[in-house]
Each structure stands twice: as C-alpha cells, then as structure tokens.
Scaffold this motif. Sequence first.
Motif, short mmCIF file in Angstrom:
data_model
loop_
_atom_site.label_atom_id
_atom_site.label_comp_id
_atom_site.label_asym_id
_atom_site.label_seq_id
_atom_site.Cartn_x
_atom_site.Cartn_y
_atom_site.Cartn_z
N GLU A 176 0.83 -1.21 0.00
CA GLU A 176 0.00 0.00 0.00
C GLU A 176 0.87 1.27 0.00
OE1 GLU A 176 -3.36 -0.16 2.51
OE2 GLU A 176 -3.90 1.93 2.12
N ASP A 225 -7.03 -3.45 -3.84
CA ASP A 225 -6.19 -4.22 -2.93
C ASP A 225 -6.71 -5.65 -2.87
OD1 ASP A 225 -4.14 -4.61 -1.22
OD2 ASP A 225 -4.90 -3.34 0.39
N ARG A 258 5.09 -4.71 8.60
CA ARG A 258 3.97 -4.46 9.51
C ARG A 258 4.26 -5.04 10.89
NH1 ARG A 258 -0.24 -6.24 7.04
NH2 ARG A 258 -0.93 -4.21 6.32
MG LIG Z 1 -2.14 -3.86 2.05
#
Ligand SMILES: [Mg+2]
Length: 455
Positions: free
Chosen positions: A190, A254, A373
């Motif tokens: 993203e 996405d 993440r």
């Molecule tokens: Mg993503």
Amino acid sequence: MKAGSIEGQVLIADDQQDVLEALRLLLKGEGFRIESATSPGAILAAMETRDFDVVLMDLNYTRDTTSGQEGLDLLTRIQTLDSAVPIVVMTAWGSVDLAVEAMRRGARDFIQKPWDNARLMTIIRTQVELSAALRRGQRLEAENRLLRTENRPTMIADSPAMQPVLQLISRVGPSDANVLVTGEPGTGKEVVARTLHAVSGRASRPMVTVNAGGLAEGVFESELFGHVKGAFTDAKMDRVGRFELADGGTLFLDEIANVPQNLQAKLLRVLEVGEMERVGSSKTRRVDVRVISASNAVLPDEVAAGRFRQDLLFRLNTIEIHLPPLRERREDIPLLASHFLSVHARRYRKALSGFDPPAMQGLLENPWQGNVRELNHVIERAVLMAQNGMVRPADLALRPASQGTTRLEDMSLEEVEAFLIKKALARYNGNVSHAANALGLSRSALYRRLQRYGL
Ligand SMILES: [Mg+2]
Ligand SMILES: Nc1ncnc2c1ncn2[C@@H]1O[C@H](COP(=O)(O)OP(=O)(O)OP(=O)(O)O)[C@@H](O)[C@H]1O
C-alpha cells in the motif's frame, strides 16, 4: 528558413489531395514539419505514433456528407489520445454553426475554406507557441511533483534489494500505466501504491481504495460500479461506485486475487475500454482511472488453478513491482525501526533515545514473517513497555524462532485462531474467499479477524 519562424510538427488532415498539397506548400515554406492524413483512421494512427504541436483538420470525410458529424466525433477521439494537442478545424464557408460546435467540443480555433493564407498562418503559429508552452509547463509540473515529498508516504528503502523497486517507481510513477504490486503480507504494497499515486499527474485527484478481500460477494459489484435506485431490494437511492469516484484519479484495488469470478469480466471491460454501467442501469458511463492493484497471492498460480482470468492479469500487470520480504533486506531494519520508534514515541509522548545494542541485534536477527507491519507492531509495543529512555530486548518480546514446535496447549485461544488463519491463508495462496470457506467463516468475518491480528 525565414527569420522568426518556429519549429513545429503539424498534422494536416483532409480527404482532398489538392487541399493537402496547398497546405503543405504553405506550411513548409514557413518552416513547419508536416505529416498528412486523408481519413479519420489515418489521423488516429498518426496520433498514436508521434506527438504533434497542432492538428489542422477538415470536419467532413465521407463524400456526400456535409453535416460534419464524423469530424466532431473525431475531434473527441483525438482529445482522448492527446488532451494537450491544439486542434484547428476547417469548415466550408457559411457553416458557422458547425465551427461553433467544434469549438464547444474543444477545438482551439477554426478557419473557413477557402482560407486566407495570412490568417491561417497566424492561427497555426499562435497554437504552436501555446502548445509548446503548455507541454513545457506540464513537464515542469511532473518534475516538481517527483521532487515534492509532502504528500508522499514515508518509504524507507536503502537496501540493495529495494533499489529495483525505487527505480520502477520513479520510472512508471508519472505514467498512466497500470501497476500490479506484489509481495508477502506487510511488505509495504500500500505504501508503494500511495507513492505511485503521489508522483503521478493524478496526485491532486483522489486515490480511492477498494479492498477486494473485505467485501461480501453480494455488495462487490455495486461497491465498484455503483447502482441505481431499485436495482435490488436494498437500493433505496442511486449510489456512485468507486470507479466513478476515482475518475481522473487512481483506483487502488487491494487483494485483487479475491475479486469474485463473475466480476472479473466486468473489471476487464472497464480496464480495456474505460466503460461501465451502474448496477441496474443500461447507461454506459466513461471513466478515466489509473488502476494500481496489489496481491500477496501468486497470481499466475491463481490463473493456473482457474480462479483468476489470465486476460485480466495481463491488463493489471502492465508493470509489476515485487516487494522483497523484510528478511531479504535486513539492511533496512535499523532505519525502519528508528522511524517507527520516533512515530510511536511522539504519539504516546514518550522520550526514547533508541535501542540498546542487544535489542537492535534481536531486531536484525528476527525472522519477520509478518514483514514491515510486524516490525511496526513490535516497536509500538516496545515503545509502550520501555522504561528509562531506551528500548531493551525484553520490551521487544521477540519469540525465539521455534514457531514450528509450538504446542496448541500452550497457546491462548486467540493465538490458536491466528495460527489456523495463517495456515489456511498459506494453503490457499492468500485467497481470502477460499481460506474463509475452509475455516467455515464468511469473507467479512475472516477479514475482521485478519485486521484484529494484524495479518
Ligand atoms: Mg495492504
Ligand atoms: N518501506 C517502508 N517504509 C516505511 N514504512 C513502511 C514501509 N513498508 C511498509 N511500511 C509500513 O508497514 C505497514 C504495512 O505496510 P502496507 O500496509 O503497505 O503493507 P501491505 O504489503 O499492503 O500489507 P498487506 O498485504 O497485509 O495488505 C504500514 O504501517 C506501512 O506504513
């Protein structure tokens, strides 16, 4: 060449050879480079192969017709190929209405036949100069956008493994090419999508996101394309879909592998011809959207398994940007960790100066299955736990790398759930629909859990 003459490439179009010949002589004498076309098809073909500074075109092509309709339609099509090129139309004497209509549709000027040489030359020169200034302006704007950073998400990428990614971003970012961003969960897909949008000519327009993994099958179509009142029981009023919202901007699709199969064909059509209908409506709408899609599934495998259309994949992956997992770019860990540390320290108002050496060592060696993440989450937690201005190994709570031997008995219910979800996702190549099916959950229920566990 005459003094003061300007360089310029002019496309002249008329179905009468004598007209073309006269124009060619006149314009050549003034130092312009000329290309000519005798049919609408030839004009469009010429436009595909090079940029012109001016198009000078007659409005009538099919003999016996004088309505000019064909020329007006052509005008619109030329503008979709090159929105910046000035178009000057030629009409017969007395057809003022036609000239006015052409101007309304975006022609910059018109000239009536037979023309006055001096007037024709003034018009062409003016348009060439304006066009050059406009293109110069557009280029400067694009360059400035590349340098500007304020709207760009932070993207840390110093490692050798990330250099091809950076190069691709700067090369294809400013274009309208569709881009597919691939990589394991949490690798920054993203972030890349946002960066591509921010360096593009569409940056001042919105980037609209659709998460194909998070939408129940029934609402997907109306979410993407909108619907009209009465299209189905719950459709109490008209609704604009994401494609229309993204008009002029970027649509970020996405988790693209999760697009239901019956919708893949519809998606393909918008991508190919820029046309779509709202659910329940027969009116075709045109949209100008750049599509950036992302997936952590291996799409060619999905194609081979018959779950994803090959032709759709070809449309989406004009350019593919693959993000390496964090374990293949460990050089980026110190910078990423410091960045997350300062973000979370500010947010939680904690004064922290950094990581002590054993903590940094732990970060460098961790497997990072959840990639960037996971690193972000670990640091957030560490910021909350840390005392005395430093992050220490205990604050990071990194697990020893013995995941495979974890016994269910030792896990909490939540950990078991997260573990089974991860397994199912891995088995189905990241396809949320199939994983949900196997786990006996609805797609949206699974999706909520993915978010809860940061998967
Ligand atoms: Mg993503
Ligand atoms: N190169 C990077 N520099 C700074 N932050 C990053 C970078 N890559 C990822 N992040 C951060 O890591 C988190 C995860 O990134 P992102 O959401 O883009 O991953 P993703 O690949 O889309 O994950 P998923 O497949 O799970 O959707 C975000 O908080 C993002 O800001």
